[in-house]
Design a protein around this motif. Structure first.
Motif, PDB file in Angstrom:
ATOM      1  N   ASP A  55       7.726  10.257   4.802  1.00  0.00           N
ATOM      2  CA  ASP A  55       7.241  10.305   3.421  1.00  0.00           C
ATOM      3  C   ASP A  55       5.997  11.175   3.296  1.00  0.00           C
ATOM      4  O   ASP A  55       5.835  11.917   2.332  1.00  0.00           O
ATOM      5  CB  ASP A  55       6.917   8.896   2.909  1.00  0.00           C
ATOM      6  CG  ASP A  55       8.140   8.170   2.405  1.00  0.00           C
ATOM      7  OD1 ASP A  55       9.230   8.765   2.395  1.00  0.00           O
ATOM      8  OD2 ASP A  55       7.990   6.996   2.007  1.00  0.00           O
ATOM      9  N   CYS A  96       0.849  -1.207   0.000  1.00  0.00           N
ATOM     10  CA  CYS A  96       0.000   0.000   0.000  1.00  0.00           C
ATOM     11  C   CYS A  96       0.877   1.247   0.000  1.00  0.00           C
ATOM     12  O   CYS A  96       0.570   2.233   0.669  1.00  0.00           O
ATOM     13  CB  CYS A  96      -0.910  -0.004   1.226  1.00  0.00           C
ATOM     14  SG  CYS A  96      -2.146  -1.281   1.215  1.00  0.00           S
ATOM     15  N   TYR A  97       1.959   1.236  -0.776  1.00  0.00           N
ATOM     16  CA  TYR A  97       2.939   2.313  -0.710  1.00  0.00           C
ATOM     17  C   TYR A  97       2.445   3.643  -1.263  1.00  0.00           C
ATOM     18  O   TYR A  97       3.039   4.670  -0.996  1.00  0.00           O
ATOM     19  CB  TYR A  97       4.244   1.905  -1.396  1.00  0.00           C
ATOM     20  CG  TYR A  97       4.090   1.535  -2.858  1.00  0.00           C
ATOM     21  CD1 TYR A  97       4.226   2.473  -3.858  1.00  0.00           C
ATOM     22  CD2 TYR A  97       3.819   0.218  -3.210  1.00  0.00           C
ATOM     23  CE1 TYR A  97       4.086   2.136  -5.182  1.00  0.00           C
ATOM     24  CE2 TYR A  97       3.676  -0.137  -4.538  1.00  0.00           C
ATOM     25  CZ  TYR A  97       3.818   0.815  -5.520  1.00  0.00           C
ATOM     26  OH  TYR A  97       3.676   0.466  -6.820  1.00  0.00           O
ATOM     27  N   LYS A  98       1.359   3.649  -2.016  1.00  0.00           N
ATOM     28  CA  LYS A  98       0.831   4.922  -2.542  1.00  0.00           C
ATOM     29  C   LYS A  98      -0.156   5.581  -1.585  1.00  0.00           C
ATOM     30  O   LYS A  98      -0.548   6.719  -1.797  1.00  0.00           O
ATOM     31  CB  LYS A  98       0.157   4.690  -3.891  1.00  0.00           C
ATOM     32  CG  LYS A  98       1.143   4.366  -4.981  1.00  0.00           C
ATOM     33  CD  LYS A  98       0.474   4.296  -6.314  1.00  0.00           C
ATOM     34  CE  LYS A  98       1.508   3.994  -7.381  1.00  0.00           C
ATOM     35  NZ  LYS A  98       0.928   3.954  -8.719  1.00  0.00           N
ATOM     36  N   LYS A  99      -0.565   4.873  -0.539  1.00  0.00           N
ATOM     37  CA  LYS A  99      -1.540   5.394   0.425  1.00  0.00           C
ATOM     38  C   LYS A  99      -0.894   5.414   1.810  1.00  0.00           C
ATOM     39  O   LYS A  99      -0.997   4.463   2.578  1.00  0.00           O
ATOM     40  CB  LYS A  99      -2.793   4.515   0.433  1.00  0.00           C
ATOM     41  CG  LYS A  99      -3.456   4.426  -0.924  1.00  0.00           C
ATOM     42  CD  LYS A  99      -4.604   3.461  -0.891  1.00  0.00           C
ATOM     43  CE  LYS A  99      -5.205   3.325  -2.269  1.00  0.00           C
ATOM     44  NZ  LYS A  99      -6.240   2.313  -2.320  1.00  0.00           N
ATOM     45  N   GLN A 100      -0.242   6.525   2.116  1.00  0.00           N
ATOM     46  CA  GLN A 100       0.516   6.601   3.363  1.00  0.00           C
ATOM     47  C   GLN A 100      -0.368   6.588   4.601  1.00  0.00           C
ATOM     48  O   GLN A 100       0.010   6.003   5.621  1.00  0.00           O
ATOM     49  CB  GLN A 100       1.402   7.857   3.373  1.00  0.00           C
ATOM     50  CG  GLN A 100       2.615   7.768   2.488  1.00  0.00           C
ATOM     51  CD  GLN A 100       2.307   8.055   1.047  1.00  0.00           C
ATOM     52  OE1 GLN A 100       1.304   8.697   0.738  1.00  0.00           O
ATOM     53  NE2 GLN A 100       3.152   7.583   0.148  1.00  0.00           N
TER      54      GLN A 100
END
Length: 139
Positions: free
Chosen positions: A128, A62-66
């Motif tokens: 991030d 889920c790296y695009k939704k911090q």
């Protein structure tokens, strides 16, 4: 995805979970006979460890939704604390109820290592998030 430091921390959480399930948490020596206690033999500990590893794996992808990553990591942290408490409680009760020489294994430290790695991953995810918010202001 892999180049981010929190991904490496979350992979470390998964590796620590595998080690927790594969090496003995404690050993009992009774009359020269060695009896090992594994976390995988207690279904509730094995389930908690599997949930921890599963949520760490989901968090990696889920790296695009911090914000979702932070929520999943927070839930994972709660499960890890529960796993650590239950493992210590389980071994402590068995130590009191049995006669013999007890030895604590390396696997007893794995939930603590998981907690530390998850906290470090949450710190990296927060960094991030701050970077992304500052870049949105520049546009």
């Amino acid at each position: 995805m892999i180049q981010r430091v929190q991904t490496l921390y979350l992979i470390g959480v998964i590796v620590a979970g595998i080690l927790l399930l594969s090496i003995p948490a404690a050993s009992l020596i009774v009359d020269g006979e060695l009896i090992n206690f594994y976390a995988r033999n207690v279904w509730s500990l094995a389930t908690l460890t599997a949930v921890t590893m599963l949520f760490a794996l989901i968090t990696i992808f889920c790296y695009k939704k911090q914000m979702l990553q932070i929520r999943l990591s927070t839930f994972n942290l709660v499960v890890e604390i529960g796993t650590a408490a239950y493992l210590f409680f389980y071994c402590y009760n068995n130590i009191d109820s049995s006669t013999g020489e007890w030895r604590i294994g390396v696997a007893m430290a794995m939930p603590i290592i998981q907690i530390i790695l998850t906290l470090l991953a949450m710190k990296g995810i927060s960094k991030d998030l701050v970077i992304l918010r500052s870049l949105d202001r520049l546009r």
